[in-house]
Design a protein around this motif. Structure first.
Motif, PDB file in Angstrom:
ATOM      1  N   ARG A   1       0.834  -1.202   0.000  1.00 49.21           N
ATOM      2  CA  ARG A   1       0.000   0.000   0.000  1.00 49.21           C
ATOM      3  C   ARG A   1       0.868   1.251   0.000  1.00 49.21           C
ATOM      4  O   ARG A   1       0.564   2.226  -0.673  1.00 49.21           O
ATOM      5  CB  ARG A   1      -0.936   0.009   1.206  1.00 49.21           C
ATOM      6  N   GLY A   2       1.944   1.226   0.770  1.00 47.37           N
ATOM      7  CA  GLY A   2       2.860   2.367   0.815  1.00 47.37           C
ATOM      8  C   GLY A   2       3.522   2.600  -0.527  1.00 47.37           C
ATOM      9  O   GLY A   2       3.669   3.735  -0.973  1.00 47.37           O
ATOM     10  N   ALA A   3       3.910   1.520  -1.206  1.00 46.07           N
ATOM     11  CA  ALA A   3       4.524   1.648  -2.525  1.00 46.07           C
ATOM     12  C   ALA A   3       3.524   2.198  -3.537  1.00 46.07           C
ATOM     13  O   ALA A   3       3.867   3.026  -4.374  1.00 46.07           O
ATOM     14  CB  ALA A   3       5.061   0.293  -2.986  1.00 46.07           C
ATOM     15  N   MET A   4       2.266   1.728  -3.440  1.00 48.55           N
ATOM     16  CA  MET A   4       1.240   2.218  -4.363  1.00 48.55           C
ATOM     17  C   MET A   4       0.970   3.699  -4.122  1.00 48.55           C
ATOM     18  O   MET A   4       0.818   4.473  -5.060  1.00 48.55           O
ATOM     19  CB  MET A   4      -0.038   1.402  -4.215  1.00 48.55           C
ATOM     20  N   ALA A   5       0.917   4.095  -2.859  1.00 47.09           N
ATOM     21  CA  ALA A   5       0.691   5.499  -2.544  1.00 47.09           C
ATOM     22  C   ALA A   5       1.852   6.348  -3.047  1.00 47.09           C
ATOM     23  O   ALA A   5       1.644   7.450  -3.560  1.00 47.09           O
ATOM     24  CB  ALA A   5       0.497   5.677  -1.040  1.00 47.09           C
ATOM     25  N   GLY A   6       3.070   5.826  -2.923  1.00 44.43           N
ATOM     26  CA  GLY A   6       4.245   6.542  -3.421  1.00 44.43           C
ATOM     27  C   GLY A   6       4.200   6.698  -4.930  1.00 44.43           C
ATOM     28  O   GLY A   6       4.508   7.765  -5.466  1.00 44.43           O
ATOM     29  N   ALA A   7       3.795   5.641  -5.626  1.00 48.25           N
ATOM     30  CA  ALA A   7       3.687   5.707  -7.084  1.00 48.25           C
ATOM     31  C   ALA A   7       2.598   6.688  -7.502  1.00 48.25           C
ATOM     32  O   ALA A   7       2.774   7.459  -8.444  1.00 48.25           O
ATOM     33  CB  ALA A   7       3.398   4.323  -7.662  1.00 48.25           C
ATOM     34  N   GLU A   8       1.476   6.684  -6.791  1.00 44.07           N
ATOM     35  CA  GLU A   8       0.402   7.624  -7.104  1.00 44.07           C
ATOM     36  C   GLU A   8       0.850   9.060  -6.856  1.00 44.07           C
ATOM     37  O   GLU A   8       0.523   9.964  -7.615  1.00 44.07           O
ATOM     38  CB  GLU A   8      -0.842   7.296  -6.288  1.00 44.07           C
ATOM     39  N   SER A   9       1.620   9.264  -5.802  1.00 49.21           N
ATOM     40  CA  SER A   9       2.130  10.594  -5.503  1.00 49.21           C
ATOM     41  C   SER A   9       3.087  11.049  -6.601  1.00 49.21           C
ATOM     42  O   SER A   9       3.029  12.203  -7.045  1.00 49.21           O
ATOM     43  CB  SER A   9       2.839  10.575  -4.151  1.00 49.21           C
ATOM     44  N   GLN A  10       3.952  10.144  -7.053  1.00 48.30           N
ATOM     45  CA  GLN A  10       4.861  10.471  -8.150  1.00 48.30           C
ATOM     46  C   GLN A  10       4.076  10.797  -9.409  1.00 48.30           C
ATOM     47  O   GLN A  10       4.405  11.737 -10.129  1.00 48.30           O
ATOM     48  CB  GLN A  10       5.814   9.311  -8.430  1.00 48.30           C
ATOM     49  N   GLN A  11       3.036  10.034  -9.667  1.00 48.83           N
ATOM     50  CA  GLN A  11       2.215  10.259 -10.857  1.00 48.83           C
ATOM     51  C   GLN A  11       1.548  11.629 -10.791  1.00 48.83           C
ATOM     52  O   GLN A  11       1.511  12.354 -11.781  1.00 48.83           O
ATOM     53  CB  GLN A  11       1.172   9.160 -10.986  1.00 48.83           C
ATOM     54  N   ARG A  12       1.030  12.001  -9.623  1.00 50.94           N
ATOM     55  CA  ARG A  12       0.386  13.314  -9.468  1.00 50.94           C
ATOM     56  C   ARG A  12       1.403  14.439  -9.670  1.00 50.94           C
ATOM     57  O   ARG A  12       1.106  15.439 -10.326  1.00 50.94           O
ATOM     58  CB  ARG A  12      -0.285  13.435  -8.103  1.00 50.94           C
ATOM     59  N   ARG A  13       2.600  14.285  -9.098  1.00 52.75           N
ATOM     60  CA  ARG A  13       3.642  15.304  -9.263  1.00 52.75           C
ATOM     61  C   ARG A  13       4.026  15.438 -10.725  1.00 52.75           C
ATOM     62  O   ARG A  13       4.198  16.548 -11.238  1.00 52.75           O
ATOM     63  CB  ARG A  13       4.868  14.969  -8.418  1.00 52.75           C
ATOM     64  N   LEU A  14       4.172  14.324 -11.398  1.00 50.11           N
ATOM     65  CA  LEU A  14       4.530  14.363 -12.807  1.00 50.11           C
ATOM     66  C   LEU A  14       3.418  15.013 -13.620  1.00 50.11           C
ATOM     67  O   LEU A  14       3.681  15.842 -14.489  1.00 50.11           O
ATOM     68  CB  LEU A  14       4.813  12.951 -13.329  1.00 50.11           C
ATOM     69  N   GLN A  15       2.174  14.662 -13.328  1.00 52.71           N
ATOM     70  CA  GLN A  15       1.046  15.245 -14.063  1.00 52.71           C
ATOM     71  C   GLN A  15       1.012  16.750 -13.866  1.00 52.71           C
ATOM     72  O   GLN A  15       0.787  17.511 -14.812  1.00 52.71           O
ATOM     73  CB  GLN A  15      -0.276  14.614 -13.613  1.00 52.71           C
ATOM     74  N   ARG A  16       1.260  17.210 -12.628  1.00 53.45           N
ATOM     75  CA  ARG A  16       1.300  18.657 -12.376  1.00 53.45           C
ATOM     76  C   ARG A  16       2.425  19.308 -13.175  1.00 53.45           C
ATOM     77  O   ARG A  16       2.253  20.388 -13.743  1.00 53.45           O
ATOM     78  CB  ARG A  16       1.470  18.940 -10.885  1.00 53.45           C
ATOM     79  N   ALA A  17       3.588  18.659 -13.210  1.00 52.86           N
ATOM     80  CA  ALA A  17       4.729  19.210 -13.949  1.00 52.86           C
ATOM     81  C   ALA A  17       4.424  19.294 -15.445  1.00 52.86           C
ATOM     82  O   ALA A  17       4.728  20.300 -16.088  1.00 52.86           O
ATOM     83  CB  ALA A  17       5.973  18.358 -13.712  1.00 52.86           C
ATOM     84  N   VAL A  18       3.810  18.258 -15.981  1.00 48.41           N
ATOM     85  CA  VAL A  18       3.450  18.261 -17.405  1.00 48.41           C
ATOM     86  C   VAL A  18       2.403  19.337 -17.670  1.00 48.41           C
ATOM     87  O   VAL A  18       2.516  20.097 -18.643  1.00 48.41           O
ATOM     88  CB  VAL A  18       2.961  16.873 -17.859  1.00 48.41           C
ATOM     89  N   ASP A  19       1.390  19.431 -16.817  1.00 47.55           N
ATOM     90  CA  ASP A  19       0.349  20.460 -16.979  1.00 47.55           C
ATOM     91  C   ASP A  19       0.958  21.859 -16.955  1.00 47.55           C
ATOM     92  O   ASP A  19       0.626  22.704 -17.787  1.00 47.55           O
ATOM     93  CB  ASP A  19      -0.714  20.342 -15.897  1.00 47.55           C
ATOM     94  N   ASP A  20       1.855  22.106 -15.996  1.00 48.50           N
ATOM     95  CA  ASP A  20       2.503  23.411 -15.897  1.00 48.50           C
ATOM     96  C   ASP A  20       3.332  23.704 -17.146  1.00 48.50           C
ATOM     97  O   ASP A  20       3.337  24.826 -17.655  1.00 48.50           O
ATOM     98  CB  ASP A  20       3.397  23.484 -14.656  1.00 48.50           C
TER      99      ASP A  20
END
Length: 126
Positions: A17-36
């Motif tokens: 669960r911790g690894a999945m949450a970490g991957a989701e957090s990375q995905q959100r950060r990347l999506q924000r970076a791409v959007d910006d």
């Protein structure tokens, strides 16, 4: 013995669960970076290209000596740089659509698209 195995099993689930949450957090950060990056690209490059395209197209229409076909060809030439730039940006962004699969199947460092690569595409298309 049963409680030890149960505890180890629960510990493993917690790590997953911790690894999945970490991957989701990375995905959100990347999506924000791409959007910006895309918003900045649109503000700083695409809008300028659109302005040039519309001014160029208006100049084509102002030429009273041109035939309808010549005006149409002129307008098409005006639209080409912007169309190429938009196609290049869209193509680059489509390459990142596999990202959720990469992040969920790997615990390696986050993959971040180089902003300079997309910017370079737009500059070359101008």
């Amino acid at each position: 013995m049963w409680s030890i195995l149960a505890g180890l099993t629960l510990l493993g689930v917690g790590r997953q669960r911790g690894a999945m949450a970490g991957a989701e957090s990375q995905q959100r950060r990347l999506q924000r970076a791409v959007d910006d990056m895309v918003q900045g690209l649109e503000r700083e490059q695409i809008r300028k290209m659109q302005g040039r395209m519309f001014r160029c197209s208006a100049d084509c229409c102002d030429n009273g000596n041109s035939s309808m076909e010549e005006v149409h060809q002129c307008i098409e030439r005006c639209h080409t740089p912007l169309a190429k730039a938009q196609a290049a940006v869209t193509g680059e962004l489509e390459r990142f659509q596999v990202l959720p699969d990469l992040l969920s199947s790997s615990s390696s460092s986050p993959f971040a698209p180089p902003a300079s690569a997309v910017s370079r595409i737009v500059y070359n298309a101008v």
